[in-house]
Scaffold this motif. Sequence first.
Motif, PDB file in Angstrom:
ATOM      1  N   THR A  88      -9.099   5.603   1.431  1.00  0.00           N
ATOM      2  CA  THR A  88      -7.580   5.456   0.205  1.00  0.00           C
ATOM      3  C   THR A  88      -6.976   4.023  -0.143  1.00  0.00           C
ATOM      4  N   MET A  89      -7.203   3.291   1.807  1.00  0.00           N
ATOM      5  CA  MET A  89      -5.895   2.246   1.137  1.00  0.00           C
ATOM      6  C   MET A  89      -7.311   1.097   0.994  1.00  0.00           C
ATOM      7  N   LEU A  90      -7.901   1.137   0.527  1.00  0.00           N
ATOM      8  CA  LEU A  90      -9.754   0.368   0.175  1.00  0.00           C
ATOM      9  C   LEU A  90     -10.090   0.528  -1.456  1.00  0.00           C
ATOM     10  N   THR A  91      -9.527   1.187  -1.630  1.00  0.00           N
ATOM     11  CA  THR A  91      -9.642   1.661  -3.251  1.00  0.00           C
ATOM     12  C   THR A  91      -8.442   1.521  -3.949  1.00  0.00           C
ATOM     13  N   GLN A 108       1.071   4.968   1.348  1.00  0.00           N
ATOM     14  CA  GLN A 108       0.162   5.176   2.680  1.00  0.00           C
ATOM     15  C   GLN A 108       0.879   6.731   3.395  1.00  0.00           C
ATOM     16  N   LEU A 130      -8.008  -7.229  -0.371  1.00  0.00           N
ATOM     17  CA  LEU A 130      -8.366  -5.975  -0.288  1.00  0.00           C
ATOM     18  C   LEU A 130      -7.426  -4.433   0.217  1.00  0.00           C
ATOM     19  N   LEU A 183      -5.173   2.775  10.714  1.00  0.00           N
ATOM     20  CA  LEU A 183      -5.218   0.864   9.354  1.00  0.00           C
ATOM     21  C   LEU A 183      -5.253  -0.062  10.170  1.00  0.00           C
ATOM     22  N   THR A 225       0.647  -1.244   0.421  1.00  0.00           N
ATOM     23  CA  THR A 225      -0.098   0.227   0.115  1.00  0.00           C
ATOM     24  C   THR A 225       0.680   1.052  -0.011  1.00  0.00           C
ATOM     25  N   HIS A 269      -7.582   7.867   5.258  1.00  0.00           N
ATOM     26  CA  HIS A 269      -6.751   7.826   4.491  1.00  0.00           C
ATOM     27  C   HIS A 269      -7.534   6.291   4.904  1.00  0.00           C
ATOM     28  N   VAL A 270      -8.569   5.629   5.441  1.00  0.00           N
ATOM     29  CA  VAL A 270      -8.486   3.802   4.988  1.00  0.00           C
ATOM     30  C   VAL A 270      -9.415   4.326   3.720  1.00  0.00           C
ATOM     31  N   MET A 309      -8.514  10.756   8.939  1.00  0.00           N
ATOM     32  CA  MET A 309      -8.509   8.914   8.865  1.00  0.00           C
ATOM     33  C   MET A 309      -9.209   8.488   8.165  1.00  0.00           C
ATOM     34  N   LEU A 316     -17.625   1.433   5.689  1.00  0.00           N
ATOM     35  CA  LEU A 316     -16.500   1.189   6.355  1.00  0.00           C
ATOM     36  C   LEU A 316     -15.345   1.940   7.198  1.00  0.00           C
ATOM     37  N   MET A 375     -15.275  -1.890  -6.344  1.00  0.00           N
ATOM     38  CA  MET A 375     -14.268  -1.111  -6.331  1.00  0.00           C
ATOM     39  C   MET A 375     -13.524  -1.664  -4.884  1.00  0.00           C
ATOM     40  N   LEU A 376     -13.569  -2.621  -4.132  1.00  0.00           N
ATOM     41  CA  LEU A 376     -12.588  -2.796  -3.177  1.00  0.00           C
ATOM     42  C   LEU A 376     -12.095  -3.898  -3.560  1.00  0.00           C
TER      43      LEU A 376
END
Lengths: 157, 157, 157
Positions: free
Chosen positions: C110-113, A69, A112, A80, A67, C107-108, C104, C87, B111-112
Amino acid sequence: MTLSKILSRTPPSSVSANKVVTSRLTLQSRGQGFVDITDEVARFVEEIGAREGALTLFIRHTSASLTIQENADPSVLADLSAVLARLAPENAKWTHDAEGPDDMPAHVRTMLTATSLQIPVLNGEMTLGTWQAIYVIEHRRLAHDREVVLQFVGLAD
Amino acid sequence: MTLSKILSRTPPSSVSANKVVTSRLTLQSRGQGFVDITDEVARFVEEIGAREGALTLFIRHTSASLTIQENADPSVLADLSAVLARLAPENAKWTHDAEGPDDMPAHVRTMLTATSLQIPVLNGEMTLGTWQAIYVIEHRRLAHDREVVLQFVGLAD
Amino acid sequence: MTLSKILSRTPPSSVSANKVVTSRLTLQSRGQGFVDITDEVARFVEEIGAREGALTLFIRHTSASLTIQENADPSVLADLSAVLARLAPENAKWTHDAEGPDDMPAHVRTMLTATSLQIPVLNGEMTLGTWQAIYVIEHRRLAHDREVVLQFVGLAD
């Protein structure tokens, strides 16, 4: 869809694509968590004389992932991790549990996040934003050796 | 951030980038589930004489996606399907339901996971790890024809 | 794994890889939501005379991301936003909250897409499917300037 406007697009730079350069990075995780590999990847880009082109990162595992980040505040990484634990908890009655309670959650968390990433290189450097770092996420409880393939395609010295 | 150490980085191999080779793979899903396309992708890599470079996979749909996951135990795929169903359930009161109750969950699950993947090729083979397979995930209930673009950029015979 | 069959694979086209072309797109979001950048990216592909090769998109932020999703019905985007909010809700007692309650979660999400995407170009055009559009997802509440690097590697005029 949100209203928005395109502000600008820089004039394209254009160079010859002449090289493919590949290397394999091996690292040892210390159990679950984020491992910052930005410096090591930057060293690869510098050592091979990459000037402009696409850098691919590919992790050769299904229970560890990649990732990009935030690089500044470690509490982001803690949050996270907490989200990943919530989305794929160990006690979710997984069918696949032969390799331990942390194995199936590791596969889900990998799905994911990312197995491959691409980062454009321009003027000899990755185009990472100010707050971006590249992480390997170890999803298993125990330490593991993990391999990431680094491959640059473009103009290099 | 977890403590860890970089163990090694192999000396970079370097070859000339000379080719772009593109093909479109069409497959028929049998409704929701994972379709292993690893062998067919490996055949493409072999047939075009790819030696070293980046292979891009791109799926041309918004209700089917790509992932790289465990190739050994089918129960892993069952658990991954269960997680996707939980993250985007059919009965979540979606606004967009004109195309059926499985349509909006399909977009979310797309998307995920991934629409594009990159896999480095080295020494004529994809650098997949021992346990990695490439899957198309069909997110709709009915069978669909799905197209995946395969594109190699690098050194080929 | 679902039963399925490979229906066909088109004969590979093969051209010389000769160029890397890079540009930086800056856009202004209007707060949380999806910004369709498909037309602007298509203009880049056309202007640089890209014929066949891999287009990389890379967003230089950790609180905005990329996705390829349905281009027709805006209610899809509303539902996708709702899922991301569920989510990674603002009220989840994040450790990292110094930059506001929406930081925050950003950020989450962003990580999941996706932070990077690749789209193959063939016959001078992106190989997007009929229903696919390219979006920047702004995850912060306020408007932000966002940069996306566009980079083509392959055959261009």
